[in-house]
Design a protein around this motif. Sequence first.
Motif, PDB file in Angstrom:
ATOM      1  N   UNK A 127       0.952  -1.141  -0.051  1.00 39.05           N
ATOM      2  CA  UNK A 127       0.053  -0.101  -0.040  1.00 39.05           C
ATOM      3  C   UNK A 127       0.847   1.098   0.030  1.00 39.05           C
ATOM      4  N   UNK A 128       2.121   1.145   0.440  1.00 37.57           N
ATOM      5  CA  UNK A 128       2.884   2.031   0.574  1.00 37.57           C
ATOM      6  C   UNK A 128       3.408   3.084  -0.508  1.00 37.57           C
ATOM      7  N   UNK A 129       3.301   2.566  -1.664  1.00 39.05           N
ATOM      8  CA  UNK A 129       3.587   3.647  -2.746  1.00 39.05           C
ATOM      9  C   UNK A 129       2.490   4.857  -3.176  1.00 39.05           C
ATOM     10  N   UNK A 130       1.366   4.452  -2.502  1.00 35.32           N
ATOM     11  CA  UNK A 130       0.216   5.284  -2.703  1.00 35.32           C
ATOM     12  C   UNK A 130      -0.024   6.124  -1.640  1.00 35.32           C
ATOM     13  N   UNK A 131       0.733   6.176  -0.293  1.00 32.88           N
ATOM     14  CA  UNK A 131       0.658   6.838   0.996  1.00 32.88           C
ATOM     15  C   UNK A 131       0.327   8.277   0.850  1.00 32.88           C
TER      16      UNK A 131
ATOM     17  N   UNK B  22      13.246   0.916   2.735  1.00 32.68           N
ATOM     18  CA  UNK B  22      12.987  -0.110   3.759  1.00 32.68           C
ATOM     19  C   UNK B  22      12.144  -1.526   3.416  1.00 32.68           C
ATOM     20  N   UNK B  23      11.419  -1.383   2.499  1.00 31.50           N
ATOM     21  CA  UNK B  23      10.727  -2.544   1.939  1.00 31.50           C
ATOM     22  C   UNK B  23      11.109  -2.830   0.549  1.00 31.50           C
ATOM     23  N   UNK B  24      12.635  -2.713   0.647  1.00 31.64           N
ATOM     24  CA  UNK B  24      12.994  -3.042  -1.088  1.00 31.64           C
ATOM     25  C   UNK B  24      12.662  -4.519  -1.496  1.00 31.64           C
ATOM     26  N   UNK B  25      12.577  -5.357  -0.835  1.00 34.61           N
ATOM     27  CA  UNK B  25      12.075  -6.724  -1.378  1.00 34.61           C
ATOM     28  C   UNK B  25      10.705  -6.983  -1.949  1.00 34.61           C
ATOM     29  N   UNK B  26       9.806  -5.856  -1.418  1.00 34.99           N
ATOM     30  CA  UNK B  26       8.437  -5.894  -1.981  1.00 34.99           C
ATOM     31  C   UNK B  26       8.097  -4.792  -2.962  1.00 34.99           C
ATOM     32  N   UNK B  27       8.726  -3.458  -2.785  1.00 32.83           N
ATOM     33  CA  UNK B  27       8.295  -2.246  -3.784  1.00 32.83           C
ATOM     34  C   UNK B  27       9.632  -1.849  -4.122  1.00 32.83           C
ATOM     35  N   UNK B  28      10.743  -2.467  -3.850  1.00 32.34           N
ATOM     36  CA  UNK B  28      12.038  -1.537  -4.488  1.00 32.34           C
ATOM     37  C   UNK B  28      12.361  -1.963  -5.910  1.00 32.34           C
ATOM     38  N   UNK B  29      13.609  -1.864  -6.444  1.00 31.86           N
ATOM     39  CA  UNK B  29      13.833  -1.936  -7.832  1.00 31.86           C
ATOM     40  C   UNK B  29      13.376  -3.119  -8.491  1.00 31.86           C
ATOM     41  N   UNK B  30      13.508  -4.153  -8.034  1.00 30.65           N
ATOM     42  CA  UNK B  30      13.197  -5.487  -8.630  1.00 30.65           C
ATOM     43  C   UNK B  30      11.886  -5.435  -9.002  1.00 30.65           C
ATOM     44  N   UNK B  31      10.944  -4.989  -7.906  1.00 32.59           N
ATOM     45  CA  UNK B  31       9.281  -4.901  -8.530  1.00 32.59           C
ATOM     46  C   UNK B  31       9.197  -3.769  -9.359  1.00 32.59           C
ATOM     47  N   UNK B  32       9.781  -2.814  -9.184  1.00 34.97           N
ATOM     48  CA  UNK B  32       9.607  -1.732  -9.952  1.00 34.97           C
ATOM     49  C   UNK B  32       9.804  -2.119 -11.416  1.00 34.97           C
ATOM     50  N   UNK B  33      11.005  -2.836 -11.656  1.00 34.60           N
ATOM     51  CA  UNK B  33      11.312  -3.473 -13.063  1.00 34.60           C
ATOM     52  C   UNK B  33      10.242  -4.401 -13.648  1.00 34.60           C
ATOM     53  N   UNK B  34       9.817  -5.074 -12.785  1.00 31.61           N
ATOM     54  CA  UNK B  34       8.720  -5.972 -13.255  1.00 31.61           C
ATOM     55  C   UNK B  34       7.331  -5.448 -13.445  1.00 31.61           C
ATOM     56  N   UNK B  35       6.999  -4.343 -12.838  1.00 31.29           N
ATOM     57  CA  UNK B  35       6.000  -3.493 -12.909  1.00 31.29           C
ATOM     58  C   UNK B  35       5.974  -2.710 -14.379  1.00 31.29           C
ATOM     59  N   UNK B  36       7.418  -2.279 -14.518  1.00 39.85           N
ATOM     60  CA  UNK B  36       7.563  -1.625 -15.891  1.00 39.85           C
ATOM     61  C   UNK B  36       7.226  -2.372 -17.032  1.00 39.85           C
ATOM     62  N   UNK B  37       7.810  -3.573 -16.805  1.00 35.95           N
ATOM     63  CA  UNK B  37       7.931  -4.554 -17.959  1.00 35.95           C
ATOM     64  C   UNK B  37       6.891  -5.390 -17.961  1.00 35.95           C
ATOM     65  N   UNK B  38       5.765  -5.211 -17.132  1.00 37.28           N
ATOM     66  CA  UNK B  38       4.538  -5.770 -17.329  1.00 37.28           C
ATOM     67  C   UNK B  38       4.343  -7.390 -17.144  1.00 37.28           C
ATOM     68  N   UNK B  39       5.365  -7.746 -16.214  1.00 38.16           N
ATOM     69  CA  UNK B  39       5.547  -9.262 -15.895  1.00 38.16           C
ATOM     70  C   UNK B  39       4.510  -9.662 -15.342  1.00 38.16           C
ATOM     71  N   UNK B  40       3.570 -10.659 -15.837  1.00 29.16           N
ATOM     72  CA  UNK B  40       2.761 -11.298 -15.425  1.00 29.16           C
ATOM     73  C   UNK B  40       2.762 -12.194 -14.054  1.00 29.16           C
ATOM     74  N   UNK B  41       1.640 -12.139 -13.282  1.00 28.76           N
ATOM     75  CA  UNK B  41       1.713 -13.039 -12.018  1.00 28.76           C
ATOM     76  C   UNK B  41       0.725 -13.835 -11.894  1.00 28.76           C
TER      77      UNK B  41
END
Length: 291
Positions: free
Chosen positions: A127-131, A160-179
Amino acid sequence: MKQFLIFTVKTLVLLLLLSVVLDFLYTTVYLQSSNRGKIDYVYNSAARDYDVVILGSSRANNHFVAPMFAEKGFKTFNYGMSGGHLFEASLLLKLMVERKYTIKNVILETDLNLSNEKRDEGVSSRFLPFIHDSKTIRNHFSEETDFNELYYVPFYRYVAFDSKIGFRELYKTVSKEPTTNLAHLGYYPLVKKKGNMKNNLANLKPLRNKYYEEIKQLCKDNNINLIAVMTPMCTNTKGLNYFEKVQQLYPEIHNYERAVEGDQYFSSCGHLNDTGARLFTSVIIKDFFNK
């Protein structure tokens, strides 16, 4: 000494500016995402209509087979989140109401999660990206001990929450990687072999939980029928009188702890496998939606 102080100040200012820019960039990306997980799927959505919305922890995510409701003609989505607490369930429902969802029924898994009012670090971080964009999220987090850092320090939450909303998740979001988070109408089937088939609830104590009370009030205010249920546990569980304590505290919560019996229906002591989940879901549909 003077030059060193000037250099230090310039470095700090540069770091601050960089943090502000990175915070803006990360937040902008997440504000465009709606297909990575259940939180952004709700946050970046417009009004939706549901006959049934399912909320709770993994014991909702793995136990309520949303496609079985759909087969009966009920527009359904399972918004249960593995690891989630009532803290996150309440906030997600607030966001749905804010987006003017029309919801007839909420099925809320309300059992083990009644024993605490804490947030789950992993799930709540989504939720934190939208705070800064959402007063609702800001208010929900406002009593947390680290609120000032999360809200006022640029880019802190992403570090602080790099594993959840850090660079790796940012990259997957930009590349629209499916889940798989949104597959099967949000239901996540467990088909692997058994995990831990023992559990001990002796030290758990249900609370008059702030976030369950919020969910009840939200449902009342928005004419949503709330169906609060306790879901099955394996036979090797100690301290099963916990479920009786829940019902003493909240008589309106339906006890389905024994609705499915037999270890062959469990993936772990607290989680039904797909076969067990289908048996359990059929009971819920029969008891609440065949009338």
